[in-house]
Design an enzyme around this catalytic site. Structure first.
Site, mmCIF file in Angstrom:
data_model
loop_
_atom_site.group_PDB
_atom_site.id
_atom_site.type_symbol
_atom_site.label_atom_id
_atom_site.label_comp_id
_atom_site.label_asym_id
_atom_site.label_seq_id
_atom_site.Cartn_x
_atom_site.Cartn_y
_atom_site.Cartn_z
ATOM 1 C CG HIS A 195 34.206 36.266 36.197
ATOM 2 N ND1 HIS A 195 35.431 36.224 36.828
ATOM 3 C CD2 HIS A 195 34.455 35.974 34.895
ATOM 4 C CE1 HIS A 195 36.370 35.912 35.958
ATOM 5 N NE2 HIS A 195 35.804 35.758 34.770
ATOM 6 C CG HIS A 254 40.872 30.195 36.591
ATOM 7 N ND1 HIS A 254 40.777 28.914 36.117
ATOM 8 C CD2 HIS A 254 40.000 30.911 35.850
ATOM 9 C CE1 HIS A 254 39.923 28.858 35.110
ATOM 10 N NE2 HIS A 254 39.438 30.061 34.930
ATOM 11 C CG ASN A 255 41.074 33.736 43.060
ATOM 12 O OD1 ASN A 255 42.207 33.523 42.641
ATOM 13 N ND2 ASN A 255 40.645 34.955 43.325
ATOM 14 C CG ASP A 299 42.655 37.228 28.516
ATOM 15 O OD1 ASP A 299 41.629 37.185 27.816
ATOM 16 O OD2 ASP A 299 42.652 36.987 29.735
ATOM 17 C CD GLU A 308 32.809 30.257 31.934
ATOM 18 O OE1 GLU A 308 33.754 29.911 32.668
ATOM 19 O OE2 GLU A 308 31.925 31.058 32.282
ATOM 20 C CB SER A 309 34.600 24.034 26.128
ATOM 21 O OG SER A 309 33.609 23.182 26.647
ATOM 22 C CG ASN A 351 43.960 46.479 38.916
ATOM 23 O OD1 ASN A 351 42.911 45.847 39.028
ATOM 24 N ND2 ASN A 351 44.028 47.609 38.212
ATOM 25 N N GLY A 375 43.056 45.040 34.178
ATOM 26 C CA GLY A 375 42.952 44.418 35.485
ATOM 27 C C GLY A 375 41.785 43.459 35.587
ATOM 28 C CG ASN A 376 40.198 39.538 37.349
ATOM 29 O OD1 ASN A 376 39.208 39.260 36.705
ATOM 30 N ND2 ASN A 376 40.520 38.890 38.470
#
Length: 761
Positions: A56, A102-103, A124, A329-330, A513, A550-551
């Site tokens: 990730h 955020h799958n 972001d 990741e709070s 994307n 993108g991601n």
């Protein structure tokens, strides 16, 4: 590294697994860490590399391919690699845009998974100095006849609306796709667009040895340890009846972050004021990998080091280990770099907005081997970790994984439609049930919201220079086509996005994307990714569009079954002046219906392979896709955009078009039905080939006008085929001898199908 990662470990007791493997690092990756440090890492250092070198965070399986995308253009201010892409929109205004996934968190806990996906994408955007103006949400689920899928849909939609509505950013559109391949692994993608005065643009770079690292926002807890950096870097092992993996995957449930939209709202206002007052040297949001990412990336980009005082980090749980604090990741947290002289003013602004601010470290000068990230107890206390800051990002593994095209499935001809009316009614599906849960008029900038071909907003907001311009945004996907031909399917998806923007008078200027794929350790998945990227690159070059961010979301699989390749493309467009709404989908009584674009493919027929009709009405999943001439596509899109923008500008010229809609998912029959339902007015259209109703040939628009001869002449002068096909009017929906329905029945199916599928009244 250029060799693939090693095979996963067999299922053995955790205490027998070496620590680096338990944290997700392979033996080869562990050896690379040892080589970088010149010694074996301790637990904290190993945890830093584990999260930063995860799929990730590092894109270790996709970076090699993403380099082939075109990323530059005359209006590009910031391209890939930062928190969001930024373009110059003119009038002293810049636009920031980003799309994320955020799958995996949403598959485990749909409300918080989706809500924190919204929170992350908002950060972001405002970390670039932009005020978030709009959200879009492409969503993908299994078939809704299953109770779990309905639970997922309701939880995800509630999470998006609960967070977006509370923080005060409108959700202006998206997609809703149902397919069995997403049954165990739903996709929750979120796009955010924001605007800023160009002089406010700031990057996530640490500079100036002696400057302070200030943590803004929420305290740090155990919710989110591992978070997306772990959840999105491995597949679900199996099915325990709840749609998540059995055994080890149950331990992932506490890793889903918990969001607080009201804290986020305060954080937005505090950060924008800090940027306006020039008190911030650099700023970075805390997303995947938490403080490990924010501290190392800001230092690495600036070529400096950073000392982090672990004890100065506010936390809300007792007894947290150092590695937990650094990798949590709070949500609702930002890292700002400020000068010591600015700290009192920074603290005062944060107190004004009731945002927690704590100095947690300082920027340090680089040494002979570059800047160091050191984590210690107190400013002079024990050093708990000492690693080269840039190595956590720059030295991440880069894999050229094996690629193999899947075996070609013999194409079985699909029989042409027989019950055209029944098939059409089954394909109609307004997403109003979803959209009515979103506030899409926040800021009062929304000109076209959910339900249109694209969203259109006035480019206005607090702190922005005055402008008449408008900004349009759309998200598009076509996993059916991409499953048949990933390269061509991606080109067609891009073309659809450009067409959607044209329907609101906008010219496309940039692409982002979100590439959703299965397990990258499967050679067929890597082939799909590579082909999709090549298709996107080909289409963007032909249409002169830069990809500015993108991601990549991998490991979207369950029990070894990969989802269909699902590249989601977000397109950004601009309109020179917005003084009136575009024509929209709703035609008026008596207008002439004109089809712009080819009536048949180059082969002389109406292909049905890859269409919604073939997939949903015939479960047909083989065949070839129709070709597209991107030059001709650009011409017809520019023609439509010009006609619409003339109406939107309100220059006193009578609108040439009464209504406009692109022909895409569901084909011509669905496009006509959506226009009739939007207007509450029927039509009589002359169509005599059943396949023509449902083919999804590209580069076509349905428009209505009171000046059909002039319209057709203007189109044909540009080489654009134009056909008068019928007239709007009456209370029946008639497509030749193929479909004859009462308008009421059509509207009932269009508005009610989704609610019925989800068990809503």
């Amino acid at each position: 590294m250029t060799s693939p990662a090693e095979k996963p470990l067999p299922d053995v007791a955790l205490e027998k697994v070496p620590l680096h493997r338990a944290l997700g690092l392979t033996d080869a990756e562990f050896a690379a860490v040892v080589a970088i440090l010149g010694r074996e890492p301790n637990h904290l250092e190993l945890a830093l590399y584990a999260v930063m070198w995860s799929e990730h965070c590092s894109y270790k399986s996709s970076r090699l391919h993403l380099k082939r995308l075109p990323t530059e253009g005359p209006s590009v201010l910031v391209g890939p690699g930062e928190n969001a892409g930024v373009i110059d929109a003119g009038d002293g205004i810049a636009i920031a845009i980003r799309i994320e996934s955020h799958n995996h968190p949403s598959a485990i806990e749909p409300y918080q998974g989706a809500a924190t996906g919204v929170g992350g994408i908002l950060r972001d955007i405002f970390t670039m100095g932009a005020r978030p103006l709009a959200i879009m949400d492409p969503l993908f689920f299994g078939t809704p006849d299953d109770a779990r899928q309905r639970w997922l849909v309701e939880g995800v939609v509630s999470g998006i609306s609960g967070y977006g509505n509370s923080v005060g950013v409108p959700t202006v559109g998206g997609e809703l796709t149902f397919d069995p391949c997403y049954a165990q692994n739903p996709l929750v993608n979120v796009l955010c667009m924001g605007a800023l005065p160009t002089e406010r643009l700031v990057l996530g770079i640490a500079s100036g040895p002696g400057n302070l690292a200030v943590l803004l926002g929420n305290s740090t807890g155990r919710d989110g340890i591992g978070g997306v950096s772990v959840l999105a870097s491995a597949g679900f092992a199996g099915d325990d009846g709840m749609g998540i993996g059995a055994g080890a995957d149950d331990t992932k449930r506490p890793s889903v972050q918990v969001g607080d939209p009201f804290e986020e709202k305060r954080l937005i206002e505090a950060c924008l004021e800090l940027l306006d007052t020039k008190l911030v040297v650099g700023i970075q949001d805390l997303g995947g990998a938490g403080l490990a990412c924010a501290t190392s990336e800001t230092a690495g980009r600036g070529g400096v080091g950073m000392d982090v005082e672990l004890d100065a980090i506010p936390r809300r749980e007792e007894g947290m280990e150092p590695w937990e604090v650094m990798t949590s990741e709070s949500q609702e947290r930002m890292l700002a770099i400020v000068t010591p002289e600015s700290w009192p003013a920074v603290a005062a602004i944060c107190a004004k907005w009731e945002v927690r601010a704590a100095v947690i470290g300082k920027v340090t000068a680089p040494g002979k081997r570059g800047g160091r990230l050191r984590i210690r107890h107190g400013s002079e206390g024990e050093v708990l970790a000492d690693v080269p800051a840039a190595s956590l990002s720059d030295d991440a593994p880069l894999y050229d994984r094996p690629r193999r095209a899947p075996e070609v499935v013999a194409s079985v001809p699909v029989d042409p439609p027989k019950d055209c009316a029944g098939d059409l009614l089954s394909l109609l599906r307004s997403a109003r049930w979803v959209f009515r849960q979103y506030d899409h008029q926040l800021f009062l900038n929304t000109v076209v919201g959910p339900g249109g071909d694209a969203a259109l907003l006035r480019l206005a907001g607090p702190g922005l220079p005055p402008s008449e311009r408008g900004v349009a945004v759309t998200t598009d996907s076509n996993p059916r086509s991409c499953a048949l031909n990933p390269r061509m399917g991606t080109v067609l998806t891009l073309a659809e996005g450009v067409a959607n923007l044209a329907c609101v008078g906008a010219t496309a200027v940039a692409v982002v994307n979100c590439l959703n794929f299965g397990n990258p350790e499967h050679a067929e998945v890597m082939w799909q990714l590579s082909e999709c990227i090549d298709g996107l690159a080909e289409g963007c070059r032909a249409l002169s569009l830069p990809v500015i961010g993108g991601n990549v979301s991998f490991y979207n699989e369950s029990a070894g079954v990969d989802i269909d390749p699902t590249p989601v493309l977000g397109l950004l467009g601009l309109v020179e002046a917005v003084h009136a709404p575009p024509p929209g989908l709703a035609w008026s009584e008596g207008e002439t219906v004109v089809l712009l674009g080819a009536r048949a493919s180059l082969a002389g027929g109406f292909p049905l392979d890859g269409t919604r009709w073939a997939t949903e009405c015939r479960t047909h999943r083989s065949g070839t896709l129709p070709p597209i001439d991107l030059g001709a596509h650009a011409t017809v899109c520019a023609f439509v955009a010009g006609l619409v923008s003339a109406a939107v500008s309100g220059d006193g010229v009578p609108p040439f078009l009464g209504a406009v809609h692109d022909v895409s998912s569901g084909g011509l029959a669905v496009a006509l039905a959506e226009m009739a339902a939007a207007a509450g007015v029927g039509c009589a259209v002359a169509l005599d080939d059943a396949a023509e109703l449902f083919t999804e040939l590209p580069s076509r628009f349905v428009v209505t006008t009171t000046r059909p001869d002039e319209l057709c002449t203007r189109a044909e002068d540009l080489g654009i085929p134009a056909s008068v096909v019928g007239r709007a009017g009456g209370d029946r929906f008639c497509l030749g001898d193929l479909v004859d329905l009462p308008l009421d029945a059509l509207c009932e199916a269009h508005e009610g199908n989704l609610a019925k599928m989800l068990g809503e009244s």
